[in-house]
Structure formats: structure tokens, C-alpha cells
Design an enzyme around this catalytic site. Structure first.
Site, PDB file in Angstrom:
ATOM      1  N   ILE A  73       0.976  -1.465   0.220  1.00 28.45           N
ATOM      2  CA  ILE A  73      -0.326   0.337  -0.175  1.00 28.45           C
ATOM      3  C   ILE A  73       0.745   0.785  -0.035  1.00 28.45           C
ATOM      4  O   ILE A  73       1.822   1.163   0.713  1.00 28.45           O
ATOM      5  CB  ILE A  73      -1.424  -0.299   1.126  1.00 28.45           C
ATOM      6  CG1 ILE A  73      -2.305   1.566   1.438  1.00 28.45           C
ATOM      7  CG2 ILE A  73      -0.809   0.120   2.461  1.00 28.45           C
ATOM      8  CD1 ILE A  73      -3.372   1.052   2.290  1.00 28.45           C
ATOM      9  N   SER A  74       0.570   2.152  -0.508  1.00 28.92           N
ATOM     10  CA  SER A  74       1.462   3.535  -0.756  1.00 28.92           C
ATOM     11  C   SER A  74       1.802   4.232   0.268  1.00 28.92           C
ATOM     12  O   SER A  74       0.588   3.780   0.717  1.00 28.92           O
ATOM     13  CB  SER A  74       0.978   4.187  -2.167  1.00 28.92           C
ATOM     14  OG  SER A  74       0.680   3.210  -3.682  1.00 28.92           O
TER      15      SER A  74
END
Ligand code: SAH
Length: 219
Positions: A61-62
């Protein structure tokens, strides 16, 4: 017991506003979306930290700041149709769904697409279409798009994205080698030409597909 809304407010103040993101709509939705629901239960206490986190299948997940910066770079008003490549956890998808009219999101790993769908449904974000497949080819049936956001690093700009961009539309994507990239913004001008800007350095997992990296082998 962690107070997630306090952690989220701190994240927005220290990681987003303090680093110069001033798009109020982006700030508001980053305050609203419960990022901890998009990470594994064991990592929820880290959900608001200044980092990307593993989501399984060798993907991440960024980092919150990168999600905010990419969203702000699209300069959305609310009426847009957006193509997102790399649904991953679905967190960036959720942010985009609240900033634009409709989001078309493509993920190559069906396990991740299924999980993201569940969380988006749980949050009643109903203006999102997710499809499993090779996002380097875009989504021809739904083109053109007012914005295209690519959450995985490409060796070059896939030409399909340029042809699926509306006049005045923006494409935001990391371009570079497998380990580090430059975040680029490409805007389709009224005369049909493309303006390119380099926004910042970044590190994303590879974009794998016909117009990306051909394998996921990192050696
Ligand atoms: N925005 C997501 C980022 C996930 S990481 C989040 O914050 O959760 C990037 C994702 O891109 C991974 O899930 C990976 O599987 C996906 N991906 C890589 N190449 C792709 C391709 N060609 N088409 C669709 N998805 C791709």
C-alpha cells in the site's frame, strides 16, 4: 486501543499539509478514509505511519504522502472519470472515488482485487469498477479518461495511456528502473500534444505487463 481518527489527523497534518499539499479536497478525503481498514489486521497500528506497508503477494500500500501527492497532481474537481492502474489494497481507489465521479481500476492479482472490492463495498463506495487484468493496456471500452493514475513503476510511458487520455486530461505515473523512478505528469494539450513534467523521485513496485516490465523477477 488506538484512536484511529487521532492518528489520521496527525498523519494529515504532519505528512500531508506540512509537506506542501494544499488541495483542500485532497486533505478532506485523506482525513475521511479509514486507511487502517486497507492493511492486514496485524499492521493496523502502523496504518497511519509515514511509510508504504506490505499487503501480501509482494505488493505494498503506497505511503500516505505519495497517495496525496498523486491525487493532487490530477487536480480533480469532482466531475472526472478516472482510470487507476494497480488497485492493490484499494486505498488510493477509495481516495479517488471521493474526489472524482467514477473510478475504473485495474489490478493484475485477483486476490488483491477481491479484497479491495470488499473494503470499498463495506465503505459504500459504489462509483468504482474494478477489473482483473493487464493494466498496461488501459481500459479501451471506457476511454477516454480525464485522469489516469498509475501506482506501479513503468520502464517507459505506455502509449495506450496517451491515447486513452481526454484533451486536458492528466496522466500521473512513476517512470524509471525497477528500484527507483521519477513521478511524471503528462497533460494532453488542446492541440493534441503532450506536456511532460517531472514531479519528484519515488519508489514503486514494478508495473508488469505487455507495455511494462515483462516479468516480476527482481534479480
Ligand atoms: N495504490 C495501491 C498500490 C498497490 S502497489 C495501494 O496503495 O494499495 C501496485 C499494484 O499494482 C500491485 O497491487 C500490483 O499487483 C499492481 N500491478 C502491477 N502491474 C500491473 C498491471 N500491469 N496491471 C494492473 N495492476 C498491476
Amino acid at each position: 486501543m488506538i484512536d484511529f481518527s487521532v492518528a489520521r489527523r496527525r498523519m494529515v497534518e504532519q505528512q500531508i499539509i506540512a509537506r506542501g499539499i494544499d488541495d483542500q479536497r485532497v486533505i478532506d478525503v485523506m482525513l475521511q478514509v479509514p486507511r487502517h481498514l486497507f492493511v492486514e489486521p496485524g499492521l493496523q497500528s502502523h496504518a497511519y505511519s509515514d511509510a508504504s506497508l506490505p499487503i501480501g503477494e509482494k505488493q505494498t500500500i503506497s505511503q500516505p504522502y505519495m497517495v496525496a501527492a498523486m491525487s493532487a497532481a490530477l487536480d480533480l474537481q469532482g466531475h472526472e472519470r478516472i482510470l487507476e492502474i494497480g488497485t492493490g489494497s484499494g486505498y488510493q481507489t477509495a481516495i479517488l472515488s471521493l474526489l472524482a465521479k467514477r473510478v475504473y481500476s485495474i489490478e493484475r492479482i485477483s486476490l488483491l482485487a477481491g479484497r479491495a472490492r470488499k473494503v470499498l463495498d463495506q465503505l459504500c463506495l459504489s462509483n468504482v469498477n474494478i477489473k482483473v487484468g493487464d493494466g498496461t493496456l488501459g481500459w479501451r471500452d471506457q476511454a477516454p479518461f480525464d485522469g489516469i493514475l498509475v501506482a506501479a513503476g513503468a520502464p517507459d510511458i505506455p502509449t495506450e495511456y496517451l491515447s486513452q487520455l481526454e484533451i486536458g486530461g492528466r496522466l500521473v505515473l512513476p517512470v524509471g528502473d525497477r528500484l527507483q523512478q521519477i513521478l511524471m505528469r503528462v497533460t494532453r494539450q488542446p492541440d493534441g500534444s503532450f506536456k511532460q513534467e517531472q514531479l519528484m523521485g519515488c519508489r514503486f513496485v514494478p508495473l508488469i505487463g505487455e507495455q511494462g516490465w515483462r516479468t516480476d523477477n527482481t534479480d
